[in-house]
Design a protein around this motif. Structure first.
Motif, PDB file in Angstrom:
ATOM      1  N   PRO A   1       1.284  15.575   3.597  1.00  0.00           N
ATOM      2  CA  PRO A   1       2.433  15.571   3.464  1.00  0.00           C
ATOM      3  C   PRO A   1       4.001  15.175   4.864  1.00  0.00           C
ATOM      4  O   PRO A   1       4.413  14.680   5.298  1.00  0.00           O
ATOM      5  N   ASN A   2       3.276  15.949   5.959  1.00  0.00           N
ATOM      6  CA  ASN A   2       3.613  16.288   6.982  1.00  0.00           C
ATOM      7  C   ASN A   2       3.844  14.839   8.056  1.00  0.00           C
ATOM      8  O   ASN A   2       4.904  14.657   8.950  1.00  0.00           O
TER       9      ASN A   2
ATOM     10  N   THR B   1       0.700  -1.028   0.375  1.00  0.00           N
ATOM     11  CA  THR B   1       0.452   0.014   0.060  1.00  0.00           C
ATOM     12  C   THR B   1       0.942   1.147  -0.421  1.00  0.00           C
ATOM     13  O   THR B   1       1.857   1.679   1.226  1.00  0.00           O
ATOM     14  N   VAL B   2       0.227   2.392  -1.330  1.00  0.00           N
ATOM     15  CA  VAL B   2       1.432   3.249  -1.513  1.00  0.00           C
ATOM     16  C   VAL B   2       0.846   4.362  -0.987  1.00  0.00           C
ATOM     17  O   VAL B   2      -0.040   4.368  -1.532  1.00  0.00           O
ATOM     18  N   SER B   3       0.890   5.449   0.203  1.00  0.00           N
ATOM     19  CA  SER B   3       0.080   6.804   0.701  1.00  0.00           C
ATOM     20  C   SER B   3       0.837   7.299   0.110  1.00  0.00           C
ATOM     21  O   SER B   3       2.389   8.201  -0.335  1.00  0.00           O
ATOM     22  N   THR B   4       0.202   8.320  -0.575  1.00  0.00           N
ATOM     23  CA  THR B   4       0.892   9.470  -1.505  1.00  0.00           C
ATOM     24  C   THR B   4       0.066  10.342  -1.097  1.00  0.00           C
ATOM     25  O   THR B   4      -1.373  10.625  -1.107  1.00  0.00           O
TER      26      THR B   4
ATOM     27  N   SER C   1      12.434  11.765  -0.222  1.00  0.00           N
ATOM     28  CA  SER C   1      12.792  10.215  -0.119  1.00  0.00           C
ATOM     29  C   SER C   1      11.549   9.802  -0.142  1.00  0.00           C
ATOM     30  O   SER C   1      10.476  10.446   0.350  1.00  0.00           O
ATOM     31  N   LEU C   2      11.634   8.034  -0.836  1.00  0.00           N
ATOM     32  CA  LEU C   2      11.203   7.495  -0.647  1.00  0.00           C
ATOM     33  C   LEU C   2      11.167   6.141   0.415  1.00  0.00           C
ATOM     34  O   LEU C   2      12.626   5.884   0.150  1.00  0.00           O
ATOM     35  N   VAL C   3       9.872   5.888   1.029  1.00  0.00           N
ATOM     36  CA  VAL C   3      10.648   4.943   1.637  1.00  0.00           C
ATOM     37  C   VAL C   3       9.731   3.561   2.186  1.00  0.00           C
ATOM     38  O   VAL C   3       8.303   3.850   2.010  1.00  0.00           O
ATOM     39  N   ILE C   4      10.414   2.533   2.736  1.00  0.00           N
ATOM     40  CA  ILE C   4       8.804   1.254   3.098  1.00  0.00           C
ATOM     41  C   ILE C   4       9.683   0.955   4.211  1.00  0.00           C
ATOM     42  O   ILE C   4      10.359   1.654   5.253  1.00  0.00           O
TER      43      ILE C   4
ATOM     44  N   THR D   1       5.634   4.774   1.012  1.00  0.00           N
ATOM     45  CA  THR D   1       5.452   6.899   0.901  1.00  0.00           C
ATOM     46  C   THR D   1       6.678   7.750   0.245  1.00  0.00           C
ATOM     47  O   THR D   1       7.472   6.802  -0.037  1.00  0.00           O
ATOM     48  N   TRP D   2       6.206   8.944  -0.633  1.00  0.00           N
ATOM     49  CA  TRP D   2       7.820  10.088  -0.167  1.00  0.00           C
ATOM     50  C   TRP D   2       7.251  11.258   0.602  1.00  0.00           C
ATOM     51  O   TRP D   2       6.219  12.000   0.935  1.00  0.00           O
ATOM     52  N   LEU D   3       8.554  11.142   1.172  1.00  0.00           N
ATOM     53  CA  LEU D   3       9.003  12.676   1.591  1.00  0.00           C
ATOM     54  C   LEU D   3       9.524  13.677   1.516  1.00  0.00           C
ATOM     55  O   LEU D   3      10.425  13.301   0.317  1.00  0.00           O
ATOM     56  N   PHE D   4       8.538  14.919   1.695  1.00  0.00           N
ATOM     57  CA  PHE D   4       9.205  16.293   0.947  1.00  0.00           C
ATOM     58  C   PHE D   4       9.898  16.580   2.847  1.00  0.00           C
ATOM     59  O   PHE D   4       9.181  16.866   4.141  1.00  0.00           O
ATOM     60  N   HIS D   5      11.263  16.100   2.797  1.00  0.00           N
ATOM     61  CA  HIS D   5      12.394  15.966   4.326  1.00  0.00           C
ATOM     62  C   HIS D   5      11.897  17.843   4.740  1.00  0.00           C
ATOM     63  O   HIS D   5      11.780  18.011   6.093  1.00  0.00           O
ATOM     64  N   GLY D   6      11.543  18.927   4.104  1.00  0.00           N
ATOM     65  CA  GLY D   6      11.532  20.168   4.561  1.00  0.00           C
ATOM     66  C   GLY D   6      10.303  20.373   5.455  1.00  0.00           C
ATOM     67  O   GLY D   6      10.383  21.431   6.408  1.00  0.00           O
TER      68      GLY D   6
END
Length: 351
Positions: A69-70, A27-30, A235-238, A84-89
């Motif tokens: 997103p956060n 399951t990808v959370s986007t 980053s893209l993480v699991i 998912t994918w993260l925006f580090h900022g």
């Protein structure tokens, strides 16, 4: 009885075969809108790569709006979703090493090359630093040149004094301070409404946002800086438990289509959608503002100390910041000379 026993054995064997053939679904959370390139290009392409590489044993299901997103890192660490994918900022204080590819460079380079260089640098210097504790990193990414979208044109940086501008964290915060902006922290998806209501005078975002977040419709002036005012780190993480639950064969197969290859895909997508953002803005009649050379030089002086300050922070985390900085740009030069992805290698509904 003999027939019943035979039927029972056959049924058991059939169920065993079915269970053995059943696919594991990730399951990808986007987040971001459904028309954003990460949702139309990256996840569909990676999903196909994963399914093909594992011969159908692992599939990917993309789910929208599981959280803001956060909150994405927490969703994965807690096992609510797998990927998912993260925006580090958007997670200030947690991520500092990830600012490396975000600094203004005043040089043009592709997001694809930058993402590849970033993956190599992450593996060489950052992977063991613990900033991604709780999740497993399967890719990283860098977005294109960050720009300023405004409701009024400017001809010098002084025109930005006091402007209420959407920022998203990371190096963007340092840039907004240098420019004497009044930074307004907003997720990208909230920027259109804020601009429409007059809450903000502009936004710091990448060029793809002109189309994917429809900002060209409400902020008709785009101020650019050579190489961008900043870049953005992702980053893209699991989830680690999900990763560990896969067979060694499937983990190896997924690794083959993740890592540098997934990072390259993310950067490729950013390059493509930036072009589409510019095209969309021009169709809307937007104006692209180029600042005079003396203003560009002035901005260079404003931000000249940022990389050195980052190196000091890296040293405090036990990382050789100077070496990592040099390595990233060495790999950037190398990646720009390598063959990149082509349109026929990805899923892209607009092609």
């Amino acid at each position: 009885m003999h027939k019943l026993a035979t039927l029972t054995v056959l049924t058991t064997l059939s169920l065993g075969a079915f269970q053995g053939a059943a696919a594991t679904e990730l399951t990808v959370s986007t987040w971001a809108g459904p028309n954003h390139g990460v949702n139309t290009i990256v996840w569909p392409t990676w999903g196909k790569w994963v399914e093909d590489a594992t011969e159908g044993r692992v599939t990917v299901n993309v789910v929208h709006d599981m959280g803001p997103p956060n909150a994405q890192m927490e969703l994965i660490a807690d096992g609510v979703a797998d990927v998912t994918w993260l925006f580090h900022g958007l997670m200030p204080g947690r991520f500092e090493l990830t600012k490396l590819p975000e600094f203004p460079t005043f040089e043009d380079f592709s997001s694809e090359a930058a993402s590849v260089a970033y993956w190599r640098t992450h593996n060489e210097y950052f992977a063991e630093a613990g900033e991604h504790r709780g999740v497993e990193v399967i890719g990283v990414g860098v977005h294109g040149p960050g720009s300023l979208f405004l409701n009024e044109s400017i001809d010098s940086l002084d025109g930005l004094d006091g402007k209420r501008v959407r920022i998203g964290g990371g190096v963007m915060g340092d840039i907004s301070n240098a420019l004497a902006l009044t930074g307004v922290a907003l997720p990208p998806a909230s920027t259109y409404e804020a601009a429409t209501q007059g809450v903000i005078d502009g936004a710091m975002l990448t060029l793809e946002g002109l189309k994917s977040f429809r900002l060209a419709e409400v902020l008709p002036y785009t101020v650019q800086m050579p190489g961008g005012f900043y870049r953005g780190s992702f980053s893209l993480v699991i989830n680690p438990d999900t990763w560990a639950s896969l067979s060694a064969e499937d983990r190896e197969a997924i690794q083959d289509v993740s890592g540098e290859k997934l990072s390259r895909l993310f950067g490729y997508m950013m390059d493509v959608v930036d072009v589409r953002g510019i095209e969309f803005a021009k169709e809307q009649g937007n104006t692209f503002v180029e600042l005079p050379a003396e203003e560009i030089e002035r901005f260079q002086q404003m931000v000249a100390d940022l990389p050195e300050a980052w190196m000091e922070t890296a040293e405090q985390k036990g990382i050789d910041g100077e070496a990592a900085h040099a390595y990233f740009f060495e790999q950037l030069d190398a990646a720009q000379g390598e063959e990149g992805l082509s349109a026929d290698e990805v899923i892209d509904p607009e092609v």
